[in-house]
Motif scaffolding. Structure first.
Motif, PDB file in Angstrom:
ATOM      1  N   ASN A  51       0.816  -1.217   0.000  1.00  0.00           N
ATOM      2  CA  ASN A  51       0.000   0.000   0.000  1.00  0.00           C
ATOM      3  C   ASN A  51       0.855   1.276   0.000  1.00  0.00           C
ATOM      4  O   ASN A  51       0.479   2.284   0.613  1.00  0.00           O
ATOM      5  CB  ASN A  51      -0.961   0.006   1.203  1.00  0.00           C
ATOM      6  CG  ASN A  51      -2.178   0.876   0.947  1.00  0.00           C
ATOM      7  OD1 ASN A  51      -2.644   0.992  -0.190  1.00  0.00           O
ATOM      8  ND2 ASN A  51      -2.667   1.507   1.985  1.00  0.00           N
ATOM      9  N   HIS A  52       2.001   1.210  -0.690  1.00  0.00           N
ATOM     10  CA  HIS A  52       2.882   2.376  -0.760  1.00  0.00           C
ATOM     11  C   HIS A  52       2.367   3.383  -1.767  1.00  0.00           C
ATOM     12  O   HIS A  52       1.914   3.024  -2.847  1.00  0.00           O
ATOM     13  CB  HIS A  52       4.295   1.942  -1.172  1.00  0.00           C
ATOM     14  CG  HIS A  52       5.034   1.231  -0.098  1.00  0.00           C
ATOM     15  ND1 HIS A  52       6.234   0.590  -0.322  1.00  0.00           N
ATOM     16  CD2 HIS A  52       4.774   1.074   1.223  1.00  0.00           C
ATOM     17  CE1 HIS A  52       6.663   0.069   0.806  1.00  0.00           C
ATOM     18  NE2 HIS A  52       5.796   0.340   1.760  1.00  0.00           N
ATOM     19  N   GLU A  53       2.495   4.656  -1.402  1.00  0.00           N
ATOM     20  CA  GLU A  53       2.085   5.713  -2.328  1.00  0.00           C
ATOM     21  C   GLU A  53       3.143   5.969  -3.407  1.00  0.00           C
ATOM     22  O   GLU A  53       2.840   6.251  -4.534  1.00  0.00           O
ATOM     23  CB  GLU A  53       1.825   7.010  -1.553  1.00  0.00           C
ATOM     24  CG  GLU A  53       0.582   6.966  -0.670  1.00  0.00           C
ATOM     25  CD  GLU A  53      -0.680   6.800  -1.490  1.00  0.00           C
ATOM     26  OE1 GLU A  53      -1.586   6.065  -1.038  1.00  0.00           O
ATOM     27  OE2 GLU A  53      -0.778   7.367  -2.594  1.00  0.00           O
ATOM     28  N   TYR A  54       4.413   5.919  -2.999  1.00  0.00           N
ATOM     29  CA  TYR A  54       5.492   6.292  -3.903  1.00  0.00           C
ATOM     30  C   TYR A  54       6.026   5.076  -4.642  1.00  0.00           C
ATOM     31  O   TYR A  54       6.368   4.072  -4.028  1.00  0.00           O
ATOM     32  CB  TYR A  54       6.651   6.929  -3.133  1.00  0.00           C
ATOM     33  CG  TYR A  54       6.285   8.167  -2.364  1.00  0.00           C
ATOM     34  CD1 TYR A  54       5.969   8.093  -1.011  1.00  0.00           C
ATOM     35  CD2 TYR A  54       6.283   9.404  -2.978  1.00  0.00           C
ATOM     36  CE1 TYR A  54       5.639   9.231  -0.294  1.00  0.00           C
ATOM     37  CE2 TYR A  54       5.963  10.554  -2.272  1.00  0.00           C
ATOM     38  CZ  TYR A  54       5.641  10.461  -0.931  1.00  0.00           C
ATOM     39  OH  TYR A  54       5.320  11.576  -0.231  1.00  0.00           O
ATOM     40  N   THR A  61      -2.968   1.874  -6.872  1.00  0.00           N
ATOM     41  CA  THR A  61      -1.851   2.040  -5.937  1.00  0.00           C
ATOM     42  C   THR A  61      -0.829   0.920  -6.105  1.00  0.00           C
ATOM     43  O   THR A  61       0.367   1.132  -5.962  1.00  0.00           O
ATOM     44  CB  THR A  61      -2.369   2.051  -4.482  1.00  0.00           C
ATOM     45  OG1 THR A  61      -3.262   3.144  -4.328  1.00  0.00           O
ATOM     46  CG2 THR A  61      -1.228   2.186  -3.488  1.00  0.00           C
ATOM     47  N   SER A  92       9.409   0.964  -4.420  1.00  0.00           N
ATOM     48  CA  SER A  92       8.247   1.596  -3.796  1.00  0.00           C
ATOM     49  C   SER A  92       8.600   2.024  -2.378  1.00  0.00           C
ATOM     50  O   SER A  92       9.527   1.495  -1.758  1.00  0.00           O
ATOM     51  CB  SER A  92       7.035   0.650  -3.781  1.00  0.00           C
ATOM     52  OG  SER A  92       7.163  -0.344  -2.788  1.00  0.00           O
ATOM     53  N   SER A  93       7.846   2.992  -1.870  1.00  0.00           N
ATOM     54  CA  SER A  93       8.128   3.548  -0.558  1.00  0.00           C
ATOM     55  C   SER A  93       6.865   4.179  -0.002  1.00  0.00           C
ATOM     56  O   SER A  93       6.033   4.674  -0.758  1.00  0.00           O
ATOM     57  CB  SER A  93       9.229   4.605  -0.683  1.00  0.00           C
ATOM     58  OG  SER A  93       9.369   5.336   0.501  1.00  0.00           O
ATOM     59  N   TYR A  94       6.740   4.205   1.344  1.00  0.00           N
ATOM     60  CA  TYR A  94       5.602   4.906   1.925  1.00  0.00           C
ATOM     61  C   TYR A  94       5.954   6.326   2.352  1.00  0.00           C
ATOM     62  O   TYR A  94       5.113   7.080   2.780  1.00  0.00           O
ATOM     63  CB  TYR A  94       4.994   4.125   3.095  1.00  0.00           C
ATOM     64  CG  TYR A  94       5.874   3.981   4.316  1.00  0.00           C
ATOM     65  CD1 TYR A  94       6.563   2.801   4.552  1.00  0.00           C
ATOM     66  CD2 TYR A  94       5.982   5.004   5.248  1.00  0.00           C
ATOM     67  CE1 TYR A  94       7.358   2.660   5.675  1.00  0.00           C
ATOM     68  CE2 TYR A  94       6.775   4.866   6.364  1.00  0.00           C
ATOM     69  CZ  TYR A  94       7.460   3.689   6.570  1.00  0.00           C
ATOM     70  OH  TYR A  94       8.254   3.543   7.677  1.00  0.00           O
ATOM     71  N   SER A  95       7.251   6.671   2.238  1.00  0.00           N
ATOM     72  CA  SER A  95       7.614   8.041   2.578  1.00  0.00           C
ATOM     73  C   SER A  95       8.795   8.460   1.733  1.00  0.00           C
ATOM     74  O   SER A  95       9.338   7.675   0.955  1.00  0.00           O
ATOM     75  CB  SER A  95       7.960   8.153   4.054  1.00  0.00           C
ATOM     76  OG  SER A  95       9.269   7.673   4.285  1.00  0.00           O
ATOM     77  N   THR A 128      13.087   3.740   3.634  1.00  0.00           N
ATOM     78  CA  THR A 128      11.877   2.935   3.530  1.00  0.00           C
ATOM     79  C   THR A 128      11.644   2.428   2.119  1.00  0.00           C
ATOM     80  O   THR A 128      10.588   1.925   1.813  1.00  0.00           O
ATOM     81  CB  THR A 128      10.653   3.766   3.940  1.00  0.00           C
ATOM     82  OG1 THR A 128      10.553   4.886   3.044  1.00  0.00           O
ATOM     83  CG2 THR A 128      10.794   4.256   5.364  1.00  0.00           C
TER      84      THR A 128
END
Lengths: 111, 113
Positions: B28-31, B71, B93-96, B101
């Motif tokens: 569920n990573h945004e980036y 996503t 991918s990353s969440y921040s 991360t």
């Protein structure tokens, strides 16, 4: 334009030697600097540095950041053949998202 | 938990062919981003996305197209393959934005003949 420069580009040492890898950068709105180890596959994370002068350590590896002089070093003591890899330095800026990588230092440790 | 999955792992293309490198993450990573790595070079950013429906160009975007309809998925399309696109491709991918991360896929080795 953001720049990340690593030196040396390649290095050959004997097992047991200590090595120092260098990374200098020019980045607008610096956020963090990261070190990765890459062995013929995806990079694996070693350290993230955000504050100047604070050493990060993991076993025989250590790293430090100098935000005034805009560089970081990665030290490996008592090198082993398993340390042979490409070491990548990358910088993240507050104004961007993705990593800006240097070209890497290829380290070969011989028995 | 599979992390970041890239397919195919190896591909040989003829000049002028098109293909899509698939990238999927289950965190569920945004980036998400695509990098290419050539011999003696670090990773260079091709395209990135900060969320579904949002993409932007990186350092070397020419010859590549991306979309982010969900996503989870971030495919990279080569429109008309050229020998200069022979490279190793990494999806991440990353969440921040922190960097520590970031999760990388295992890489896709692409040869264009």
């Amino acid at each position: 334009e953001d720049k990340v420069v690593q030196s040396p580009l390649s290095l050959v040492v004997h097992e047991g030697d200590t090595v120092t890898l260098n990374c200098s950068y020019e980045v607008t709105n610096f956020r963090s600097l990261l070190w990765y180890k890459q062995e013929k596959k995806a990079p694996t994370f070693l350290f993230m540095l955000t504050s100047s002068g604070i050493e990060k350590k993991s076993g025989r590896l250590s790293s430090i950041l100098d935000k005034k002089e805009l560089f970081s070093i990665l030290n490996i003591t008592a090198t082993q053949t398993g340390d042979s890899a490409v070491y990548l330095c990358a910088v993240v800026s507050n104004s961007g998202y993705a990593l800006n990588f240097g070209k890497g230092t290829s380290l070969l440790v011989t028995p | 938990n599979a992390g970041v999955t890239q397919t195919p792992k190896f591909q040989v293309l003829k000049t002028g062919q098109s293909m899509t490198l698939q990238c999927a993450q289950d965190m569920n990573h945004e980036y998400m981003s695509w990098y290419r790595q050539d011999p003696g070079m670090g990773l260079r950013l091709i395209h990135y996305s900060v969320g579904a429906g949002i993409t932007d160009q990186g350092e070397v975007p020419n010859g590549y197209n991306v979309s982010r309809s969900t996503t989870e998925d971030f495919p990279l399309r080569l429109l008309s393959a050229a020998p200069s696109q022979t490279s190793v491709y990494f999806c991440a991918s990353s969440y921040s934005r922190s960097g520590n991360t970031i999760y990388f896929g295992e890489g896709s080795w692409l040869t264009v003949v």
